[in-house]
Design a protein around this motif. Structure first.
Motif, PDB file in Angstrom:
ATOM      1  N   GLY A  10       0.800  -1.119   0.059  1.00  0.00           N
ATOM      2  CA  GLY A  10       0.114  -0.106   0.134  1.00  0.00           C
ATOM      3  C   GLY A  10       0.890   1.204   0.150  1.00  0.00           C
ATOM      4  O   GLY A  10       0.229   2.246  -0.030  1.00  0.00           O
ATOM      5  N   LYS A  13       3.747   1.378  -4.850  1.00  0.00           N
ATOM      6  CA  LYS A  13       4.807   0.682  -5.655  1.00  0.00           C
ATOM      7  C   LYS A  13       3.984   0.821  -6.988  1.00  0.00           C
ATOM      8  O   LYS A  13       4.712   1.244  -8.045  1.00  0.00           O
ATOM      9  N   THR A  15       1.381   2.089  -8.165  1.00  0.00           N
ATOM     10  CA  THR A  15       1.013   3.767  -8.548  1.00  0.00           C
ATOM     11  C   THR A  15       2.297   4.388  -9.040  1.00  0.00           C
ATOM     12  O   THR A  15       2.105   4.963 -10.325  1.00  0.00           O
ATOM     13  N   THR A  31       5.638  -8.801  -9.342  1.00  0.00           N
ATOM     14  CA  THR A  31       5.334 -10.165  -8.945  1.00  0.00           C
ATOM     15  C   THR A  31       4.115 -10.396  -8.253  1.00  0.00           C
ATOM     16  O   THR A  31       3.377 -11.629  -8.686  1.00  0.00           O
ATOM     17  N   ARG A  36      -1.214 -13.014  -9.908  1.00  0.00           N
ATOM     18  CA  ARG A  36      -2.496 -12.770  -9.912  1.00  0.00           C
ATOM     19  C   ARG A  36      -3.035 -13.111 -11.467  1.00  0.00           C
ATOM     20  O   ARG A  36      -4.171 -13.698 -11.831  1.00  0.00           O
ATOM     21  N   GLN A  57       0.611 -14.386   3.200  1.00  0.00           N
ATOM     22  CA  GLN A  57       2.118 -14.618   3.274  1.00  0.00           C
ATOM     23  C   GLN A  57       2.795 -14.679   1.966  1.00  0.00           C
ATOM     24  O   GLN A  57       2.330 -14.446   0.978  1.00  0.00           O
ATOM     25  N   GLY A  85       7.879  -4.923  -6.072  1.00  0.00           N
ATOM     26  CA  GLY A  85       7.434  -6.118  -5.094  1.00  0.00           C
ATOM     27  C   GLY A  85       8.448  -7.217  -5.115  1.00  0.00           C
ATOM     28  O   GLY A  85       8.252  -8.384  -4.425  1.00  0.00           O
ATOM     29  N   ARG A  88      11.721  -9.459  -1.617  1.00  0.00           N
ATOM     30  CA  ARG A  88      11.135  -9.274  -0.539  1.00  0.00           C
ATOM     31  C   ARG A  88      11.432  -9.882   0.741  1.00  0.00           C
ATOM     32  O   ARG A  88      11.038  -9.936   1.893  1.00  0.00           O
ATOM     33  N   ARG A 122      -8.757   0.649  -1.489  1.00  0.00           N
ATOM     34  CA  ARG A 122      -8.430   0.516  -2.943  1.00  0.00           C
ATOM     35  C   ARG A 122      -9.372  -0.159  -3.817  1.00  0.00           C
ATOM     36  O   ARG A 122      -9.929  -1.246  -3.500  1.00  0.00           O
ATOM     37  N   PHE A 132      -6.927   2.908  -7.615  1.00  0.00           N
ATOM     38  CA  PHE A 132      -7.697   4.283  -7.314  1.00  0.00           C
ATOM     39  C   PHE A 132      -8.019   3.836  -5.729  1.00  0.00           C
ATOM     40  O   PHE A 132      -7.960   2.974  -5.379  1.00  0.00           O
ATOM     41  N   ARG A 164      -0.283  -9.179   5.848  1.00  0.00           N
ATOM     42  CA  ARG A 164       0.850  -8.487   4.856  1.00  0.00           C
ATOM     43  C   ARG A 164       1.668  -7.630   5.575  1.00  0.00           C
ATOM     44  O   ARG A 164       3.074  -7.510   5.292  1.00  0.00           O
ATOM     45  N   ALA A 192       2.625  11.626   0.710  1.00  0.00           N
ATOM     46  CA  ALA A 192       2.388  12.948  -0.066  1.00  0.00           C
ATOM     47  C   ALA A 192       1.564  12.863  -1.274  1.00  0.00           C
ATOM     48  O   ALA A 192       1.404  11.481  -1.668  1.00  0.00           O
TER      49      ALA A 192
HETATM   50  P1  AP5 Z   1      -0.542   1.133  -4.719  1.00  0.00           P
HETATM   51  O1  AP5 Z   1       0.033   1.848  -5.767  1.00  0.00           O
HETATM   52  O2  AP5 Z   1      -1.678  -0.019  -5.278  1.00  0.00           O
HETATM   53  O3  AP5 Z   1       0.139   0.373  -3.495  1.00  0.00           O
HETATM   54  P2  AP5 Z   1       1.435  -1.043  -3.691  1.00  0.00           P
HETATM   55  O4  AP5 Z   1       2.690  -0.750  -2.895  1.00  0.00           O
HETATM   56  O5  AP5 Z   1       1.574  -1.466  -5.028  1.00  0.00           O
HETATM   57  O6  AP5 Z   1       0.523  -2.041  -2.662  1.00  0.00           O
HETATM   58  P3  AP5 Z   1       0.590  -3.515  -3.050  1.00  0.00           P
HETATM   59  O7  AP5 Z   1      -0.882  -4.047  -2.166  1.00  0.00           O
HETATM   60  O8  AP5 Z   1       0.088  -3.885  -4.471  1.00  0.00           O
HETATM   61  O9  AP5 Z   1       1.522  -4.159  -2.452  1.00  0.00           O
HETATM   62  P4  AP5 Z   1       2.005  -5.519  -1.930  1.00  0.00           P
HETATM   63  O10 AP5 Z   1       3.268  -5.649  -1.799  1.00  0.00           O
HETATM   64  O11 AP5 Z   1       1.092  -5.838  -0.670  1.00  0.00           O
HETATM   65  O12 AP5 Z   1       1.229  -6.580  -2.962  1.00  0.00           O
HETATM   66  P5  AP5 Z   1       1.678  -7.168  -4.248  1.00  0.00           P
HETATM   67  O13 AP5 Z   1       0.644  -7.325  -5.310  1.00  0.00           O
HETATM   68  O14 AP5 Z   1       2.977  -6.833  -4.654  1.00  0.00           O
HETATM   69  O15 AP5 Z   1      -1.460   1.859  -3.618  1.00  0.00           O
HETATM   70  C1  AP5 Z   1      -2.410   1.428  -2.737  1.00  0.00           C
HETATM   71  C2  AP5 Z   1      -3.549   2.279  -2.298  1.00  0.00           C
HETATM   72  O16 AP5 Z   1      -3.072   3.743  -1.839  1.00  0.00           O
HETATM   73  C3  AP5 Z   1      -4.212   2.623  -3.562  1.00  0.00           C
HETATM   74  O17 AP5 Z   1      -5.693   2.802  -3.480  1.00  0.00           O
HETATM   75  C4  AP5 Z   1      -3.664   3.891  -4.103  1.00  0.00           C
HETATM   76  O18 AP5 Z   1      -4.680   4.582  -4.853  1.00  0.00           O
HETATM   77  C5  AP5 Z   1      -3.330   4.758  -2.944  1.00  0.00           C
HETATM   78  N1  AP5 Z   1      -2.122   5.675  -3.035  1.00  0.00           N
HETATM   79  C6  AP5 Z   1      -0.963   5.379  -3.797  1.00  0.00           C
HETATM   80  N2  AP5 Z   1      -0.316   6.437  -3.513  1.00  0.00           N
HETATM   81  C7  AP5 Z   1      -0.792   7.160  -2.548  1.00  0.00           C
HETATM   82  C8  AP5 Z   1      -0.179   8.403  -2.028  1.00  0.00           C
HETATM   83  N3  AP5 Z   1       0.804   8.989  -2.318  1.00  0.00           N
HETATM   84  N4  AP5 Z   1      -1.187   9.064  -1.281  1.00  0.00           N
HETATM   85  C9  AP5 Z   1      -2.437   8.544  -1.138  1.00  0.00           C
HETATM   86  N5  AP5 Z   1      -2.789   7.414  -1.683  1.00  0.00           N
HETATM   87  C10 AP5 Z   1      -1.961   6.804  -2.389  1.00  0.00           C
HETATM   88  O19 AP5 Z   1       1.783  -8.856  -3.706  1.00  0.00           O
HETATM   89  C11 AP5 Z   1       0.585  -9.407  -3.289  1.00  0.00           C
HETATM   90  C12 AP5 Z   1       0.894 -10.781  -2.710  1.00  0.00           C
HETATM   91  O20 AP5 Z   1       1.561 -11.614  -3.776  1.00  0.00           O
HETATM   92  C13 AP5 Z   1       1.909 -10.468  -1.529  1.00  0.00           C
HETATM   93  O21 AP5 Z   1       1.371 -10.418  -0.404  1.00  0.00           O
HETATM   94  C14 AP5 Z   1       2.600 -11.952  -1.473  1.00  0.00           C
HETATM   95  O22 AP5 Z   1       1.668 -12.977  -1.077  1.00  0.00           O
HETATM   96  C15 AP5 Z   1       2.605 -12.320  -3.131  1.00  0.00           C
HETATM   97  N6  AP5 Z   1       3.958 -11.632  -3.641  1.00  0.00           N
HETATM   98  C16 AP5 Z   1       4.319 -10.553  -4.173  1.00  0.00           C
HETATM   99  N7  AP5 Z   1       5.493 -10.470  -4.468  1.00  0.00           N
HETATM  100  C17 AP5 Z   1       6.100 -11.598  -3.904  1.00  0.00           C
HETATM  101  C18 AP5 Z   1       7.652 -11.766  -3.619  1.00  0.00           C
HETATM  102  N8  AP5 Z   1       8.546 -11.140  -3.932  1.00  0.00           N
HETATM  103  N9  AP5 Z   1       8.010 -13.131  -2.825  1.00  0.00           N
HETATM  104  C19 AP5 Z   1       6.944 -13.716  -2.308  1.00  0.00           C
HETATM  105  N10 AP5 Z   1       5.473 -13.485  -2.264  1.00  0.00           N
HETATM  106  C20 AP5 Z   1       5.332 -12.328  -2.997  1.00  0.00           C
END
Ligand code: AP5
Ligand code: MG
Length: 207
Positions: A10, A13, A15, A31, A36, A57, A85, A88, A122, A132, A164, A192
């Motif tokens: 969140g 990243k 965005t 990733t 997904r 996890q 991502g 990690r 989100r 968004f 998470r 910001a």
């Molecule tokens: P957004 O830009 O979507 O944030 P994000 O950092 O991309 O958040 P994620 O939830 O995607 O990160 P994550 O690491 O948990 O998930 P991932 O898909 O990588 O923004 C979030 C919200 O905030 C939105 O509503 C946006 O509009 C808002 N926002 C953005 N910027 C803002 C700002 N400046 N001010 C205000 N609001 C703002 O991973 C999912 C799962 O996959 C993990 O849990 C894990 O199970 C697995 N996985 C992924 N990668 C690995 C890995 N390397 N190793 C093992 N498992 C993995």
């Protein structure tokens, strides 16, 4: 430019990756998005990944590293890439080092207590993949960017988000020091407005 986006769930990243990719044309390698896609297509990798993602996890390192190594070997990554991502865990970071040299690690820094609200509010677009927040777009089901349908990610419920965030603190946050020691870490204030974060990210990347 071989860039890694580090930051808690969140932190923004995805965005920021979308803005960086749009302006600089680097391939965006998320990733989470790759897992997904596999879940949607019901591949064996997707079935395995889902069992971890649903609990908040991490998917095991060996599977994740293999998937990223394959992606980085493609031609479009020859001139640079944007990893979102990954890595990690320390073991993922060490594996990445053996594949390619990372030139810049952007740590998008947001106070942890702000992240739960960002994630539970989100909404993602089925069609263009953009994220968004309900505080900005309201309760619409239509993507303001492309008109596609918006949905809430299965792992954006309160209990899974909490897990998470715990995983981030226990397994990922130490990579900040790891990359600091290597001299490639750049901190960006993620608490910001999106455009300000982007401007700071551009400065940090030296572009
Ligand atoms: P957004 O830009 O979507 O944030 P994000 O950092 O991309 O958040 P994620 O939830 O995607 O990160 P994550 O690491 O948990 O998930 P991932 O898909 O990588 O923004 C979030 C919200 O905030 C939105 O509503 C946006 O509009 C808002 N926002 C953005 N910027 C803002 C700002 N400046 N001010 C205000 N609001 C703002 O991973 C999912 C799962 O996959 C993990 O849990 C894990 O199970 C697995 N996985 C992924 N990668 C690995 C890995 N390397 N190793 C093992 N498992 C993995
Ligand atoms: Mg993301």
């Amino acid at each position: 430019m071989n860039i890694v986006l580090l930051g808690a769930p969140g932190s923004g990243k995805g965005t920021q990756a979308s803005l960086i990719t749009e302006k600089y044309g680097l391939p965006h390698i998320s990733t989470g998005d790759m897992f997904r896609e596999n879940i949607r297509e019901k591949t064996p990798l997707g079935v395995l990944a889902q069992s971890y993602i649903d609990k908040g996890q991490l998917v095991p390192d060996d599977v994740t590293v293999k998937m990223v190594a394959e992606r980085l070997s493609r031609d479009d990554c020859k001139k640079g890439f944007l990893l979102d991502g990954f890595p990690r865990t320390l073991s993922q970071a060490q594996a990445l080092e053996k594949i390619v040299k990372v030139t810049c690690v952007l740590d998008i820094d947001v106070p942890l207590e702000k992240l739960l609200g960002r994630l539970t509010g989100r909404r993602c677009c089925e069609k263009c993949g953009e994220s968004f927040h309900v505080s900005v777009i309201g309760n619409t089901e239509i993507c303001p960017k492309c008109g596609g349908r918006l949905y809430t990610r299965a792992d954006d419920n309160e209990a899974t988000v909490q897990s998470r965030l715990d995983v981030y603190v226990s397994q990922t946050a130490s990579l900040i020091d790891y990359y600091k020691e290597k001299g490639v870490l750049r901190r960006v204030n993620g608490d910001a407005p999106v455009n300000e974060v982007f401007a700071e990210a551009e400065k940090a990347m030296g572009i």
